[in-house]
Design a protein around this motif. Structure first.
Motif, PDB file in Angstrom:
ATOM      1  N   PHE A 201      -0.911  26.704  48.883  1.00 47.12           N
ATOM      2  CA  PHE A 201      -0.798  27.835  47.958  1.00 47.12           C
ATOM      3  C   PHE A 201      -0.920  27.414  46.495  1.00 47.12           C
ATOM      4  N   PHE A 202      -1.113  26.119  46.209  1.00 49.16           N
ATOM      5  CA  PHE A 202      -1.450  25.671  44.858  1.00 49.16           C
ATOM      6  C   PHE A 202      -2.964  25.490  44.796  1.00 49.16           C
ATOM      7  N   ARG A 203      -3.638  26.399  44.113  1.00 48.03           N
ATOM      8  CA  ARG A 203      -5.097  26.417  44.031  1.00 48.03           C
ATOM      9  C   ARG A 203      -5.507  27.154  42.757  1.00 48.03           C
ATOM     10  N   PRO A 204      -6.753  26.987  42.307  1.00 48.65           N
ATOM     11  CA  PRO A 204      -7.213  27.751  41.142  1.00 48.65           C
ATOM     12  C   PRO A 204      -7.133  29.251  41.406  1.00 48.65           C
ATOM     13  N   ALA A 205      -6.717  30.008  40.409  1.00 52.02           N
ATOM     14  CA  ALA A 205      -6.565  31.462  40.573  1.00 52.02           C
ATOM     15  C   ALA A 205      -7.896  32.159  40.349  1.00 52.02           C
ATOM     16  N   LEU A 206      -8.123  33.222  41.112  1.00 48.63           N
ATOM     17  CA  LEU A 206      -9.288  34.078  40.898  1.00 48.63           C
ATOM     18  C   LEU A 206      -9.051  34.921  39.649  1.00 48.63           C
ATOM     19  N   LEU A 207     -10.123  35.412  39.054  1.00 47.53           N
ATOM     20  CA  LEU A 207     -10.004  36.185  37.817  1.00 47.53           C
ATOM     21  C   LEU A 207      -9.155  37.435  38.022  1.00 47.53           C
ATOM     22  N   GLU A 208      -9.310  38.094  39.150  1.00 48.91           N
ATOM     23  CA  GLU A 208      -8.489  39.273  39.443  1.00 48.91           C
ATOM     24  C   GLU A 208      -7.009  38.890  39.550  1.00 48.91           C
ATOM     25  N   GLU A 209      -6.717  37.735  40.178  1.00 49.85           N
ATOM     26  CA  GLU A 209      -5.336  37.270  40.290  1.00 49.85           C
ATOM     27  C   GLU A 209      -4.748  36.951  38.918  1.00 49.85           C
ATOM     28  N   LYS A 210      -5.564  36.367  38.049  1.00 51.09           N
ATOM     29  CA  LYS A 210      -5.109  36.082  36.692  1.00 51.09           C
ATOM     30  C   LYS A 210      -4.728  37.367  35.973  1.00 51.09           C
ATOM     31  N   HIS A 211      -5.594  38.350  36.046  1.00 52.43           N
ATOM     32  CA  HIS A 211      -5.334  39.619  35.358  1.00 52.43           C
ATOM     33  C   HIS A 211      -4.042  40.264  35.856  1.00 52.43           C
ATOM     34  N   THR A 245      -5.608  45.975  30.369  1.00 51.73           N
ATOM     35  CA  THR A 245      -5.783  44.948  29.339  1.00 51.73           C
ATOM     36  C   THR A 245      -4.559  44.043  29.267  1.00 51.73           C
ATOM     37  N   THR A 246      -4.815  42.762  29.039  1.00 52.76           N
ATOM     38  CA  THR A 246      -3.753  41.778  28.821  1.00 52.76           C
ATOM     39  C   THR A 246      -4.156  40.916  27.631  1.00 52.76           C
ATOM     40  N   LEU A 247      -3.326  39.977  27.270  1.00 50.53           N
ATOM     41  CA  LEU A 247      -3.628  39.077  26.164  1.00 50.53           C
ATOM     42  C   LEU A 247      -4.883  38.256  26.434  1.00 50.53           C
ATOM     43  N   PHE A 248      -5.184  38.011  27.704  1.00 49.58           N
ATOM     44  CA  PHE A 248      -6.286  37.114  28.071  1.00 49.58           C
ATOM     45  C   PHE A 248      -7.460  37.826  28.735  1.00 49.58           C
ATOM     46  N   THR A 249      -7.216  38.989  29.339  1.00 49.97           N
ATOM     47  CA  THR A 249      -8.231  39.613  30.196  1.00 49.97           C
ATOM     48  C   THR A 249      -8.369  41.109  29.928  1.00 49.97           C
ATOM     49  N   ASN A 250      -9.515  41.647  30.373  1.00 51.87           N
ATOM     50  CA  ASN A 250      -9.748  43.085  30.396  1.00 51.87           C
ATOM     51  C   ASN A 250     -10.270  43.480  31.771  1.00 51.87           C
ATOM     52  N   GLN A 251      -9.932  44.690  32.200  1.00 46.11           N
ATOM     53  CA  GLN A 251     -10.519  45.260  33.403  1.00 46.11           C
ATOM     54  C   GLN A 251     -11.411  46.418  32.994  1.00 46.11           C
ATOM     55  N   ILE A 252     -12.674  46.332  33.337  1.00 44.98           N
ATOM     56  CA  ILE A 252     -13.634  47.400  33.054  1.00 44.98           C
ATOM     57  C   ILE A 252     -14.197  47.871  34.389  1.00 44.98           C
ATOM     58  N   ASP A 253     -13.898  49.111  34.742  1.00 43.49           N
ATOM     59  CA  ASP A 253     -14.189  49.643  36.086  1.00 43.49           C
ATOM     60  C   ASP A 253     -13.497  48.735  37.105  1.00 43.49           C
ATOM     61  N   ASN A 254     -14.266  48.121  38.001  1.00 43.54           N
ATOM     62  CA  ASN A 254     -13.652  47.237  39.003  1.00 43.54           C
ATOM     63  C   ASN A 254     -13.925  45.764  38.723  1.00 43.54           C
ATOM     64  N   GLU A 255     -14.350  45.466  37.488  1.00 43.85           N
ATOM     65  CA  GLU A 255     -14.659  44.090  37.135  1.00 43.85           C
ATOM     66  C   GLU A 255     -13.649  43.559  36.118  1.00 43.85           C
ATOM     67  N   TYR A 256     -13.403  42.247  36.190  1.00 42.84           N
ATOM     68  CA  TYR A 256     -12.431  41.605  35.309  1.00 42.84           C
ATOM     69  C   TYR A 256     -13.153  40.607  34.404  1.00 42.84           C
ATOM     70  N   HIS A 257     -12.724  40.557  33.141  1.00 43.51           N
ATOM     71  CA  HIS A 257     -13.386  39.697  32.158  1.00 43.51           C
ATOM     72  C   HIS A 257     -12.344  38.961  31.328  1.00 43.51           C
ATOM     73  N   LEU A 258     -12.640  37.712  30.972  1.00 39.72           N
ATOM     74  CA  LEU A 258     -11.808  36.965  30.036  1.00 39.72           C
ATOM     75  C   LEU A 258     -12.198  37.341  28.610  1.00 39.72           C
ATOM     76  N   LYS A 259     -11.210  37.523  27.754  1.00 38.06           N
ATOM     77  CA  LYS A 259     -11.472  37.847  26.360  1.00 38.06           C
ATOM     78  C   LYS A 259     -12.000  36.617  25.618  1.00 38.06           C
ATOM     79  N   GLN A 260     -12.998  36.838  24.777  1.00 39.81           N
ATOM     80  CA  GLN A 260     -13.618  35.723  24.071  1.00 39.81           C
ATOM     81  C   GLN A 260     -12.666  35.110  23.038  1.00 39.81           C
ATOM     82  N   ASN A 261     -11.827  35.926  22.422  1.00 35.00           N
ATOM     83  CA  ASN A 261     -10.927  35.408  21.387  1.00 35.00           C
ATOM     84  C   ASN A 261      -9.496  35.232  21.891  1.00 35.00           C
ATOM     85  N   ARG A 262      -9.355  35.025  23.195  1.00 37.89           N
ATOM     86  CA  ARG A 262      -8.024  34.810  23.771  1.00 37.89           C
ATOM     87  C   ARG A 262      -7.450  33.474  23.287  1.00 37.89           C
ATOM     88  N   PRO A 263      -6.132  33.339  23.300  1.00 38.34           N
ATOM     89  CA  PRO A 263      -5.554  32.024  22.997  1.00 38.34           C
ATOM     90  C   PRO A 263      -5.748  31.072  24.173  1.00 38.34           C
TER      91      PRO A 263
END
Length: 478
Positions: A201-211, A245-263
């Motif tokens: 259960f220690f593995r890289p997180a998917l973008l949806e899991e991160k959001h 929306t979060t500090l690091f990610t956005n959800q647009i429709d059913n897709e997840y994106h990392l913010k370009q200016n995230r910390p």
């Protein structure tokens, strides 16, 4: 392990089972890979991973913990408490090991603490005609020496007990080759190396899991009545409630994106104890903040909010904001939280939090870098937190000490530092051009992923721990 008549093992931890990941993994492997019924005897406090709670062959027995307010007693009473505490713990351990659980084929006990654990388990193994194995995580007397000094009589007595009863074990596991060598050459104890490895259960997180994780921990990131900093500036109540929306990610429709200016997200897990100098990290954060401001020729007269407003409007900089998330519990946490409040940094922020066993791997799998401040009281153990970080594909900057290179391969899966200035240099080098232009960070991350593809706990346990446990149970130790 067919020769085990009782088909049962007991895992013994004189500590919080939720904060003892290696012993949790032992219990899971004993149940899954050796098909044994497993009794865990430990303190409660933090929840163990749900995999333990849900497994029908694992039974957790929690003991009452010794009150943690010894430090408030007058000094004259402390020697009395140093004697009384292990006596009470010894009686409680014997009660659980001899009467509360069924007789096992083998006891597997975590060391340290050594007193009274090793004594109690040896007595219980004799009374119940069981074998016992010590899993050496460190040397207990070296930890006691951090608070009492190496010359203390209590440390000398502790060392004798640890050595004397350590030799009585039917088998030993340890965490490094350096410790294996020390045990054999100095202590006369033959041990098998069982390297810490992350479970599945220690593995890289998917973008949806991160959001979804960042949505769950929003309230920990942005606490009400806290002063503004480089990550909380401009955050509104609507932002806190908005699931898209979060500090690091956005959800647009059913897709997840990392913010370009995230910390950049940096994680450090700590037990807030003297063997981890958290001051190094604070000093490095101050140095990063000042060095970046100097390189970018920023005018101090503009104030912090000038920068924060620019970031809030979407502007990016050559060096990013850094958000350090510090997880864990321990005695020095409040002291350092007070120090953090006084830092007044422009582009660095800190958050302290305690995550569930399910969310902690997701945080590691969502971060950009891990920092480890573990220095080791003996110089012979390795930090489990780095193993977890590697399992989640997270490169690490770690304090350098004698055997850390058994785990961290410099410029392949991480970097080492010996001072706050060196750590600040590494942060500057790794995060220049973040998020898309930091080649050095990407190289380390790829190295971690390549290394982690084959290294898992179940494989390591099957190859090294299971044969030893089978021999101990069968009595075939030739």
């Amino acid at each position: 392990m067919e020769s085990g008549k009782r088909r049962r093992a007991a895992v013994v931890v004189l500590g919080d089972i939720g904060r003892s990941p290696r012993m949790q993994y032992h219990a899971l492997s004993l149940a899954r890979q050796a098909n044994l019924e497993v009794d865990i005897v430990a303190y409660g406090g933090s929840d163990p991973h749900s995999a333990l709670l849900e497994h029908s062959s694992i039974h957790i027995h929690t003991m009452r913990q010794w009150p943690s307010r010894d430090g408030f007693l007058p000094k004259i009473f402390r020697p009395v408490m140093l004697l009384l505490k292990p006596l009470v713990q010894f009686i409680m351990l014997l009660w659980f090991l001899c009467f509360k659980i069924k007789a096992p084929d083998v006891f597997i006990v975590q060391n340290p603490p050594s007193v009274p654990t090793l004594v109690a388990v040896k007595w219980a193994s004799w009374l119940r005609q069981s074998s016992f194995i010590i899993d050496w995580h460190n040397f207990g007397y070296t930890l006691l020496a951090l608070s009492l000094g190496r010359s203390s009589r209590f440390v000398a007595i502790y060392h004798w007990v640890e050595l004397h009863f350590g030799k009585m074990a039917n088998g030993s596991l340890c965490v490094t080759k350096a410790m294996q060598h020390e045990l054999e050459q100095v202590w006369g104890i033959k041990a098998t190396v069982l390297y810490d490895q992350p479970p599945e259960f220690f593995r890289p997180a998917l973008l949806e899991e991160k959001h979804k994780l960042f949505c769950r921990i929003k309230k920990d990131m942005f606490r009400s009545n806290s002063p503004s900093d480089c990550v909380s500036y401009g955050i509104t109540d609507h932002d806190l409630q908005d699931p898209k929306t979060t500090l690091f990610t956005n959800q647009i429709d059913n897709e997840y994106h990392l913010k370009q200016n995230r910390p950049a997200l940096i994680v450090s897990s700590t037990s807030w104890t003297p063997d981890e100098d958290f001051g190094i990290l604070l000093e490095a954060a101050v140095m990063y903040d000042r060095r970046v401001a100097a390189l970018l020729n920023e005018n101090d007269s503009n104030g912090d909010e000038f920068l924060w407003k620019a970031v809030d409007e979407g502007k990016t900089f050559l060096y990013p904001r850094l958000l350090f998330v510090i997880t864990g519990k321990g005695p020095e946490k409040e002291k350092y939280e007070e120090k953090i409040k006084k830092l007044n940094l422009k582009r660095v922020a800190f958050r302290t939090m305690w995550l569930s066993p399910e969310d902690y791997p997701l945080l590691l799998g969502s971060a950009d870098l891990g920092v480890c401040l573990h220095t080791s009281s003996s110089g012979l153990d390795l930090p489990m937190k780095v193993v977890d970080m590697f399992g989640c594909g997270l490169p690490v900057c770690a304090v350098s000490y004698s055997c850390i290179t058994e785990l961290v391969e410099v410029e392949k899966n991480g970097l080492l530092f010996s001072s706050s200035s060196e750590l600040a240099d590494e942060l500057m080098m790794l995060f220049k051009g973040f998020p898309d232009g930091c080649d050095a960070l990407r190289t380390l991350k790829n190295g971690v992923l390549e290394m982690g593809s084959s290294a898992k706990w179940a494989t390591e346990w099957e190859a090294n721990a299971k044969p030893l446990i089978s021999k101990v149970i069968s009595g075939d130790l030739s």
